[in-house]
Design an enzyme around this catalytic site. Structure first.
Site, PDB file in Angstrom:
ATOM      1  N   ASP A  85       0.852  -1.185   0.000  1.00  0.00           N
ATOM      2  CA  ASP A  85       0.000   0.000   0.000  1.00  0.00           C
ATOM      3  C   ASP A  85       0.892   1.241   0.000  1.00  0.00           C
ATOM      4  O   ASP A  85       1.982   1.225   0.563  1.00  0.00           O
ATOM      5  CB  ASP A  85      -0.876  -0.028   1.263  1.00  0.00           C
ATOM      6  CG  ASP A  85      -1.990   0.989   1.168  1.00  0.00           C
ATOM      7  OD1 ASP A  85      -3.123   0.553   0.899  1.00  0.00           O
ATOM      8  OD2 ASP A  85      -1.727   2.200   1.342  1.00  0.00           O
ATOM      9  N   LYS A 138      -2.977  14.341 -15.172  1.00  0.00           N
ATOM     10  CA  LYS A 138      -3.975  15.363 -14.845  1.00  0.00           C
ATOM     11  C   LYS A 138      -5.068  14.740 -13.996  1.00  0.00           C
ATOM     12  O   LYS A 138      -5.241  13.528 -14.053  1.00  0.00           O
ATOM     13  CB  LYS A 138      -4.548  15.979 -16.121  1.00  0.00           C
ATOM     14  CG  LYS A 138      -5.618  15.128 -16.833  1.00  0.00           C
ATOM     15  CD  LYS A 138      -6.206  15.869 -17.993  1.00  0.00           C
ATOM     16  CE  LYS A 138      -7.223  15.063 -18.721  1.00  0.00           C
ATOM     17  NZ  LYS A 138      -8.584  15.097 -18.332  1.00  0.00           N
ATOM     18  N   HIS A 168      -2.187  14.459 -22.470  1.00  0.00           N
ATOM     19  CA  HIS A 168      -1.918  13.579 -23.613  1.00  0.00           C
ATOM     20  C   HIS A 168      -2.277  14.249 -24.948  1.00  0.00           C
ATOM     21  O   HIS A 168      -1.812  13.839 -25.997  1.00  0.00           O
ATOM     22  CB  HIS A 168      -2.648  12.239 -23.454  1.00  0.00           C
ATOM     23  CG  HIS A 168      -4.098  12.296 -23.795  1.00  0.00           C
ATOM     24  ND1 HIS A 168      -5.053  12.732 -22.922  1.00  0.00           N
ATOM     25  CD2 HIS A 168      -4.752  11.991 -24.927  1.00  0.00           C
ATOM     26  CE1 HIS A 168      -6.231  12.689 -23.498  1.00  0.00           C
ATOM     27  NE2 HIS A 168      -6.088  12.246 -24.723  1.00  0.00           N
ATOM     28  N   LYS A 172      -0.553  14.307 -29.336  1.00  0.00           N
ATOM     29  CA  LYS A 172      -1.322  13.887 -30.512  1.00  0.00           C
ATOM     30  C   LYS A 172      -0.718  14.492 -31.776  1.00  0.00           C
ATOM     31  O   LYS A 172      -0.400  15.674 -31.819  1.00  0.00           O
ATOM     32  CB  LYS A 172      -2.782  14.344 -30.385  1.00  0.00           C
ATOM     33  CG  LYS A 172      -3.617  13.475 -29.469  1.00  0.00           C
ATOM     34  CD  LYS A 172      -5.016  14.061 -29.366  1.00  0.00           C
ATOM     35  CE  LYS A 172      -5.933  13.163 -28.580  1.00  0.00           C
ATOM     36  NZ  LYS A 172      -6.556  12.135 -29.387  1.00  0.00           N
ATOM     37  N   ASP A 225     -12.279  18.912 -16.858  1.00  0.00           N
ATOM     38  CA  ASP A 225     -11.842  17.683 -17.514  1.00  0.00           C
ATOM     39  C   ASP A 225     -11.105  17.973 -18.818  1.00  0.00           C
ATOM     40  O   ASP A 225     -10.074  17.366 -19.091  1.00  0.00           O
ATOM     41  CB  ASP A 225     -13.053  16.788 -17.789  1.00  0.00           C
ATOM     42  CG  ASP A 225     -12.646  15.380 -18.179  1.00  0.00           C
ATOM     43  OD1 ASP A 225     -11.599  14.914 -17.703  1.00  0.00           O
ATOM     44  OD2 ASP A 225     -13.373  14.741 -18.971  1.00  0.00           O
ATOM     45  N   HIS A 230      -6.772  20.325 -22.228  1.00  0.00           N
ATOM     46  CA  HIS A 230      -6.684  20.051 -23.673  1.00  0.00           C
ATOM     47  C   HIS A 230      -7.048  21.271 -24.531  1.00  0.00           C
ATOM     48  O   HIS A 230      -6.326  21.646 -25.450  1.00  0.00           O
ATOM     49  CB  HIS A 230      -7.639  18.918 -24.070  1.00  0.00           C
ATOM     50  CG  HIS A 230      -7.478  17.657 -23.291  1.00  0.00           C
ATOM     51  ND1 HIS A 230      -6.288  17.295 -22.724  1.00  0.00           N
ATOM     52  CD2 HIS A 230      -8.351  16.662 -23.004  1.00  0.00           C
ATOM     53  CE1 HIS A 230      -6.444  16.131 -22.106  1.00  0.00           C
ATOM     54  NE2 HIS A 230      -7.687  15.733 -22.261  1.00  0.00           N
ATOM     55  N   LYS A 316     -20.552  16.629 -23.955  1.00  0.00           N
ATOM     56  CA  LYS A 316     -20.905  15.215 -24.112  1.00  0.00           C
ATOM     57  C   LYS A 316     -22.315  15.103 -24.670  1.00  0.00           C
ATOM     58  O   LYS A 316     -23.116  16.025 -24.544  1.00  0.00           O
ATOM     59  CB  LYS A 316     -20.829  14.496 -22.767  1.00  0.00           C
ATOM     60  CG  LYS A 316     -19.403  14.397 -22.254  1.00  0.00           C
ATOM     61  CD  LYS A 316     -19.293  13.451 -21.085  1.00  0.00           C
ATOM     62  CE  LYS A 316     -17.852  13.200 -20.710  1.00  0.00           C
ATOM     63  NZ  LYS A 316     -17.069  12.472 -21.717  1.00  0.00           N
ATOM     64  N   LYS A 321     -18.768  12.797 -32.782  1.00  0.00           N
ATOM     65  CA  LYS A 321     -17.499  12.824 -32.040  1.00  0.00           C
ATOM     66  C   LYS A 321     -16.471  13.473 -32.967  1.00  0.00           C
ATOM     67  O   LYS A 321     -16.127  12.898 -34.016  1.00  0.00           O
ATOM     68  CB  LYS A 321     -17.077  11.399 -31.683  1.00  0.00           C
ATOM     69  CG  LYS A 321     -15.736  11.339 -30.979  1.00  0.00           C
ATOM     70  CD  LYS A 321     -15.514   9.961 -30.381  1.00  0.00           C
ATOM     71  CE  LYS A 321     -14.091   9.704 -29.916  1.00  0.00           C
ATOM     72  NZ  LYS A 321     -13.308  10.827 -29.470  1.00  0.00           N
TER      73      LYS A 321
HETATM   74  P1  NDP Z   1      -7.923   4.124 -11.009  1.00  0.00           P
HETATM   75  O1  NDP Z   1      -8.734   4.458  -9.832  1.00  0.00           O
HETATM   76  O2  NDP Z   1      -8.459   3.189 -12.034  1.00  0.00           O
HETATM   77  O3  NDP Z   1      -6.511   3.522 -10.549  1.00  0.00           O
HETATM   78  C1  NDP Z   1      -5.804   4.070  -9.478  1.00  0.00           C
HETATM   79  C2  NDP Z   1      -4.596   3.200  -9.157  1.00  0.00           C
HETATM   80  O4  NDP Z   1      -4.003   3.672  -7.957  1.00  0.00           O
HETATM   81  C3  NDP Z   1      -4.921   1.754  -8.955  1.00  0.00           C
HETATM   82  O5  NDP Z   1      -3.878   0.984  -9.490  1.00  0.00           O
HETATM   83  C4  NDP Z   1      -4.985   1.661  -7.431  1.00  0.00           C
HETATM   84  O6  NDP Z   1      -4.705   0.374  -6.940  1.00  0.00           O
HETATM   85  C5  NDP Z   1      -3.868   2.580  -7.061  1.00  0.00           C
HETATM   86  N1  NDP Z   1      -3.992   3.030  -5.675  1.00  0.00           N
HETATM   87  C6  NDP Z   1      -4.789   4.015  -5.203  1.00  0.00           C
HETATM   88  N2  NDP Z   1      -4.594   4.146  -3.878  1.00  0.00           N
HETATM   89  C7  NDP Z   1      -3.653   3.248  -3.530  1.00  0.00           C
HETATM   90  C8  NDP Z   1      -2.981   2.904  -2.319  1.00  0.00           C
HETATM   91  N3  NDP Z   1      -3.263   3.515  -1.153  1.00  0.00           N
HETATM   92  N4  NDP Z   1      -2.036   1.929  -2.315  1.00  0.00           N
HETATM   93  C9  NDP Z   1      -1.750   1.282  -3.465  1.00  0.00           C
HETATM   94  N5  NDP Z   1      -2.344   1.550  -4.657  1.00  0.00           N
HETATM   95  C10 NDP Z   1      -3.268   2.519  -4.670  1.00  0.00           C
HETATM   96  O7  NDP Z   1      -7.491   5.516 -11.663  1.00  0.00           O
HETATM   97  P2  NDP Z   1      -7.146   5.829 -13.196  1.00  0.00           P
HETATM   98  O8  NDP Z   1      -6.201   4.805 -13.708  1.00  0.00           O
HETATM   99  O9  NDP Z   1      -8.390   6.077 -13.935  1.00  0.00           O
HETATM  100  O10 NDP Z   1      -6.431   7.255 -13.072  1.00  0.00           O
HETATM  101  C11 NDP Z   1      -5.139   7.404 -12.550  1.00  0.00           C
HETATM  102  C12 NDP Z   1      -4.699   8.843 -12.806  1.00  0.00           C
HETATM  103  O11 NDP Z   1      -4.715   9.103 -14.188  1.00  0.00           O
HETATM  104  C13 NDP Z   1      -5.617   9.885 -12.165  1.00  0.00           C
HETATM  105  O12 NDP Z   1      -4.829  10.994 -11.801  1.00  0.00           O
HETATM  106  C14 NDP Z   1      -6.531  10.293 -13.316  1.00  0.00           C
HETATM  107  O13 NDP Z   1      -7.058  11.584 -13.159  1.00  0.00           O
HETATM  108  C15 NDP Z   1      -5.562  10.220 -14.468  1.00  0.00           C
HETATM  109  N6  NDP Z   1      -6.178  10.034 -15.768  1.00  0.00           N
HETATM  110  C16 NDP Z   1      -6.966   8.943 -16.038  1.00  0.00           C
HETATM  111  C17 NDP Z   1      -7.530   8.757 -17.285  1.00  0.00           C
HETATM  112  C18 NDP Z   1      -8.342   7.550 -17.615  1.00  0.00           C
HETATM  113  O14 NDP Z   1      -8.780   7.441 -18.763  1.00  0.00           O
HETATM  114  N7  NDP Z   1      -8.560   6.626 -16.706  1.00  0.00           N
HETATM  115  C19 NDP Z   1      -7.335   9.774 -18.352  1.00  0.00           C
HETATM  116  C20 NDP Z   1      -6.435  10.844 -17.994  1.00  0.00           C
HETATM  117  C21 NDP Z   1      -5.901  10.963 -16.742  1.00  0.00           C
HETATM  118  P3  NDP Z   1      -5.911  -0.682  -6.681  1.00  0.00           P
HETATM  119  O15 NDP Z   1      -6.271  -1.198  -8.050  1.00  0.00           O
HETATM  120  O16 NDP Z   1      -5.289  -1.677  -5.828  1.00  0.00           O
HETATM  121  O17 NDP Z   1      -7.029   0.109  -6.038  1.00  0.00           O
END
Ligand code: NDP
Length: 465
Positions: A85, A138, A168, A172, A225, A230, A316, A321
């Site tokens: 963690d 972001k 991102h 592009k 967002d 962007h 949205k 699109k």
């Molecule tokens: P998710 O919630 O899907 O994933 C978050 C990750 O962080 C998981 O791997 C989670 O692990 C891990 N995590 C969170 N807290 C802990 C902790 N205390 N200890 C260990 N692991 C932890 O988020 P996203 O992937 O969607 O987004 C991640 C970042 O990217 C954010 O800042 C978001 O704003 C940004 N982002 C996301 C986009 C998208 O399309 N998803 C687009 C652009 C930016 P576990 O799986 O174990 O919970």
């Protein structure tokens, strides 16, 4: 100091949504095309192990772009696993051991921003920051105050040149082409000012809703967002002055000057909308006032742009699109031909997606006795090819230490300064029907500048004049 190429990729958030949709495919592409050969250290919580992470990587590749067997095998071979963690110091002690001899790790934080401070503190305490770079996702704050706070936290541990903030959009191909087309040609620059340009508008239309991410979206909304990042980046590339050279700071200095020239928005400069049915989406508050549509009018106080209105519209559940830019040129000073009454006699049109178009709008005479004409579009470029994925380009650049395509602290804060006065519920939110072009109030915002150009995808490179 991190000037050398990174020698380890530390992957926080390897089990998350972004990793699944974008990062594993980008890593496979880097292995295929760029001889990526760094250890990839994924960190995840206790019920995971290396095998499960490898399976996740393969599933991600299968679903997002396909498996290239040789590269996928190498990706799995490069993967290592640290169990733990982020709140537990032992996680970082284990990471330190796993890093071994690595001197320039790149810490990629694909995690919620609320965890950034915990993670960098943990990295610092376990001595994982020496010679390191950090890549952050972001949002870079929710407003000016939180953006400053985030920068303060990062600057406690990293120099600005070692911080890579990913937007991102900047990776592009068509967005890069905006900059290239402007500054590789002498054609545009003489026209690119208040003497010749009447207005510019950028539309980012999505024909879908929140796609199951209601909880995430309801805390963010369209302005945070996509507009603050962007859309503002696209606007900056369209309007900034020519950089003195191609260095990262020359580019970013010009962008900063541009953001500084933007007036802070007032409530009359924005229309917010919410599509009917949004409140029934899973994860959305039943009384949510969050916008799924925003239209903005922006003014810049510079000699180049004084008096030219700039419009941004993002939403949205719109009819198509598509992301595109329309630059309307001023009409000829005298109207000699009766049929020339269009508000966009001459224009530049840049479509950024789904296909890529750069064109110039003009009128030509129709054959015959009468002096009557019709609009034509001179297409300079039309491309439907798949591009290099933005994350492949951006992660490759971060590993090489090239920050040209990453946003700098000062620009992030300036962009928030512009939006800060209209964030939250200060401006009412109007309902609009899914499949429409948003609330009708958005039309009034741009009425004096010839109205919105609603993109049509068929035929692909036509502006609605
Ligand atoms: P998710 O919630 O899907 O994933 C978050 C990750 O962080 C998981 O791997 C989670 O692990 C891990 N995590 C969170 N807290 C802990 C902790 N205390 N200890 C260990 N692991 C932890 O988020 P996203 O992937 O969607 O987004 C991640 C970042 O990217 C954010 O800042 C978001 O704003 C940004 N982002 C996301 C986009 C998208 O399309 N998803 C687009 C652009 C930016 P576990 O799986 O174990 O919970």
């Amino acid at each position: 100091m991190a000037t050398a190429k990174s020698d380890a990729f530390v992957f926080f958030g390897a089990t998350g949504d972004l990793a699944y949709k974008q990062i594993f495919p980008a890593l496979q592409a880097l292995i295929r095309n760029d001889h990526f050969d760094l250890p990839i250290i994924g960190i995840a919580r206790s019920d995971w192990n290396l095998e499960r992470l490898r399976e996740r990587a393969r599933a991600s590749l299968r679903e997002h772009g396909g498996i290239h067997e040789q590269a996928a095998r190498k990706l799995c071979r490069l993967l290592q696993f640290v169990n733990g963690d982020y709140n537990d110091p032992a996680t970082f002690t284990q990471l330190r051991k796993t890093l071994g001899e690595a001197k320039h790790p790149l810490h990629y934080l694909a995690i919620p921003p609320s965890m950034f401070e915990t993670v960098v503190n943990g990295l610092d305490a376990a001595e994982c920051l020496h010679g390191a770079r950090v890549v952050v996702e972001k949002p870079f704050g929710r407003d000016l105050k939180s953006a400053r706070e985030l920068n303060r936290v990062l600057h406690r541990f990293f120099r600005e040149q070692d911080i890579f903030r990913i937007d991102h959009y900047l990776g592009k191909e068509p967005v890069q082409n905006l900059q290239y087309f402007r500054f590789a040609n002498s054609l545009l620059e003489p026209l690119w000012n208040r003497d010749h340009i009447a207005s510019m508008q950028i539309t980012m239309a999505e024909n879908f809703g929140v796609q199951g991410r209601g909880k995430f979206y309801d805390e963010v909304g369209a302005i945070r967002d996509v507009v603050q990042n962007h859309m503002f980046q696209v606007l900056a590339l369209l309007t900034m002055g020519a950089p003195v050279n191609r260095s990262a700071d020359a580019m970013r200095d010009e962008k900063l000057r541009l953001f500084r020239s933007m007036r802070s928005l007032q409530p009359g400069d924005i229309v917010r909308g919410q599509f009917e049915g949004y409140l029934k989406e899973h994860g959305v508050a039943r009384d949510s006032k969050v916008e799924t549509f925003a239209a903005l009018r922006i003014h810049m106080d510079t000699w180049r742009w004084a008096g030219v209105p700039f419009f941004i519209r993002a939403g949205k559940e719109l009819p198509v699109k598509c992301t595109e830019v329309l630059v309307r040129l001023k009409n000829p000073p005298q109207q000699i031909f009766d049929d020339v009454d269009s508000s966009a006699v001459n224009f530049f049109h840049f479509r950024l997606s789904p296909d890529v178009v750069i064109s110039l709008g003009a009128r030509v005479k129709q054959p015959g006795e009468e002096m009557k004409g019709h609009p034509v579009e001179l297409v300079a470029h039309h491309d439907t090819h798949t591009e290099m994925a933005p994350y492949e380009r951006l992660l490759g650049d971060a590993i090489d230490g090239d920050s040209t395509l990453f946003t700098r602290d000062d620009s992030v804060e300036e962009a928030w300064r512009v939006l800060d006065p209209i964030l939250g519920d200060r401006v009412p939110v109007h309902k609009y029907k899914p499949g429409s072009w948003g609330p009708k109030q958005a039309d009034a915002l741009i009425a004096d500048a010839g109205g919105w150009n609603n993109p049509r995808l068929d035929p692909p490179h036509r502006v609605n004049t």
